[in-house]
Enzyme design. Structure first.
Site, short mmCIF file in Angstrom:
data_model
loop_
_atom_site.label_atom_id
_atom_site.label_comp_id
_atom_site.label_asym_id
_atom_site.label_seq_id
_atom_site.Cartn_x
_atom_site.Cartn_y
_atom_site.Cartn_z
N GLU A 133 0.84 -1.20 0.00
CA GLU A 133 0.00 0.00 0.00
C GLU A 133 0.87 1.25 0.00
OE1 GLU A 133 -2.49 1.50 -0.58
OE2 GLU A 133 -4.19 1.18 0.72
N ASP A 134 0.31 2.35 -0.48
CA ASP A 134 1.02 3.62 -0.39
C ASP A 134 0.88 4.23 1.01
OD1 ASP A 134 -1.69 4.12 -0.73
OD2 ASP A 134 -1.45 5.47 -2.44
N ASP B 94 -4.64 5.14 6.20
CA ASP B 94 -5.20 6.29 6.92
C ASP B 94 -6.30 5.78 7.85
OD1 ASP B 94 -6.00 8.79 7.70
OD2 ASP B 94 -6.85 9.39 5.78
N PHE C 29 -2.44 15.86 4.52
CA PHE C 29 -2.65 15.27 3.20
C PHE C 29 -1.36 15.37 2.40
CE2 PHE C 29 -4.03 14.99 -1.20
CZ PHE C 29 -4.80 13.84 -1.12
N ARG D 127 1.79 12.28 -8.59
CA ARG D 127 2.29 10.93 -8.31
C ARG D 127 3.77 10.80 -8.67
NH1 ARG D 127 -2.15 7.56 -7.43
NH2 ARG D 127 -4.00 7.98 -8.66
P1 5GP Z 1 -7.97 4.55 4.07
O1 5GP Z 1 -9.04 3.62 3.56
O2 5GP Z 1 -6.95 3.90 4.94
O3 5GP Z 1 -8.58 5.77 4.73
O4 5GP Z 1 -7.28 5.17 2.81
C1 5GP Z 1 -6.32 4.56 2.06
C2 5GP Z 1 -6.20 5.26 0.74
O5 5GP Z 1 -6.57 6.63 0.86
C3 5GP Z 1 -4.79 5.28 0.23
O6 5GP Z 1 -4.50 4.16 -0.56
C4 5GP Z 1 -4.74 6.58 -0.55
O7 5GP Z 1 -5.18 6.35 -1.87
C5 5GP Z 1 -5.74 7.46 0.14
N1 5GP Z 1 -5.11 8.43 1.07
C6 5GP Z 1 -5.17 8.44 2.40
N2 5GP Z 1 -4.46 9.45 2.92
C7 5GP Z 1 -3.93 10.11 1.86
C8 5GP Z 1 -3.05 11.25 1.73
O8 5GP Z 1 -2.61 11.89 2.68
N3 5GP Z 1 -2.70 11.58 0.46
C9 5GP Z 1 -3.16 10.93 -0.64
N4 5GP Z 1 -2.74 11.36 -1.82
N5 5GP Z 1 -3.96 9.85 -0.55
C10 5GP Z 1 -4.34 9.46 0.68
#
Ligand code: 5GP
Length: 181
Positions: free
Chosen positions: A97-98, A101, A150, A163
Site C-alpha cells: 500500500e502507499d 489512513d 494530506f 504521483r
Molecule cells: P484509508 O481507507 O486507509 O482511509 O485510505 C487509504 C487510501 O486513501 C490510500 O491508498 C490513498 O489512496 C488514500 N489516502 C489516504 N491518505 C492520503 C493522503 O494523505 N494523500 C493521498 N494522496 N492519498 C491518501
C-alpha cells in the site's frame, strides 16, 4: 509542480534506505515461502517497485485496483476496478500500500484476499497515518509514520497529479482550495 509543495516530508534517499530494510526483513520472514506481493494501483507502484528490488527470495507480483477516495476524504467504500490475474489460493500474500489512513481500504482488501483463499495476508505500507485510524487494523511493515496531513508524491496523488514527485511532500493549502472550488 514543485511550486505547489509546502514541504518535503520524506526524502527519496530515506525511502530507498527504508525499502532496503523492509526488503531484507521480508526476505528473512518469508525465507521458506514464496510470497505474492499484491500492489494496490496506482499509488503503491513506486514503493512496490523500490521494495521488490531488495527482496532476495523468489516472489511474484500482482496488481489490484480498488478505489476508495474522492478528493481528500475517505468514502469508506471500495470498488474493484481491476482484480487479480491469478488465483491466490493457499498463497502467502503481502499487500503493498502507499498509505494507511482510516484503515478501511486495507481491512476490506485483506478480507477480500482471505475470501479468495489466501493462506496468510500481511501488509507493507510506505506511509502510516496512525491518527487517522477508524478501524482496528495495523500494517506489518511500515515505511514511515506520518502526521495527519494530506500528502502527495512517490505514487500518492491529488486529483491524479503529483504521483511522479520523487519524494513525499505536503501540498500548499491554496492547491486544495483552487482545485476544490
Ligand atoms: P484509508 O481507507 O486507509 O482511509 O485510505 C487509504 C487510501 O486513501 C490510500 O491508498 C490513498 O489512496 C488514500 N489516502 C489516504 N491518505 C492520503 C493522503 O494523505 N494523500 C493521498 N494522496 N492519498 C491518501
Amino acid at each position: 509542480m514543485l511550486e505547489n509543495i509546502k514541504k518535503v516530508l520524506v526524502s527519496q534517499e530515506a525511502i530507498i534506505e527504508r525499502s532496503k530494510e523492509i526488503g531484507a526483513q521480508i526476505s528473512k520472514d518469508y525465507a521458506d515461502k514464496m510470497p505474492v506481493l499484491v500492489a494496490l494501483l496506482k499509488g503503491s507502484v513506486p514503493f512496490a517497485a523500490e521494495l521488490m528490488k531488495y527482496i532476495d527470495i523468489d516472489m511474484e507480483i500482482e496488481f489490484m485496483d480498488v478505489s476508495s477516495y474522492e478528493g481528500t476524504k475517505s468514502t469508506g467504500e471500495i470498488k474493484i476496478i481491476k482484480d487479480l490475474d491469478r488465483s491466490i489460493k493457499d498463497c502467502d500474500v503481502i499487500i503493498v500500500e502507499d498509505i494507511v489512513d482510516t484503515g478501511k481500504t486495507l481491512k476490506t482488501v485483506k478480507e477480500l484476499l482471505y475470501s479468495k483463499g489466501a493462506k496468510d495476508v500481511k501488509v507493507a505500507t510506505l506511509l502510516d497515518k496512525k491518527y487517522g485510524r477508524v478501524v482496528d487494523i495495523e500494517a506489518d511493515y511500515v515505511g514511515f509514520d506520518i502526521p495527519d496531513e494530506f500528502v502527495v508524491g512517490y505514487g500518492l496523488d491529488f486529483n491524479q497529479k503529483f504521483r511522479n514527485l520523487p519524494f513525499v511532500g505536503v501540498l500548499k493549502e491554496e492547491c486544495y482550495r483552487s482545485e476544490n472550488e
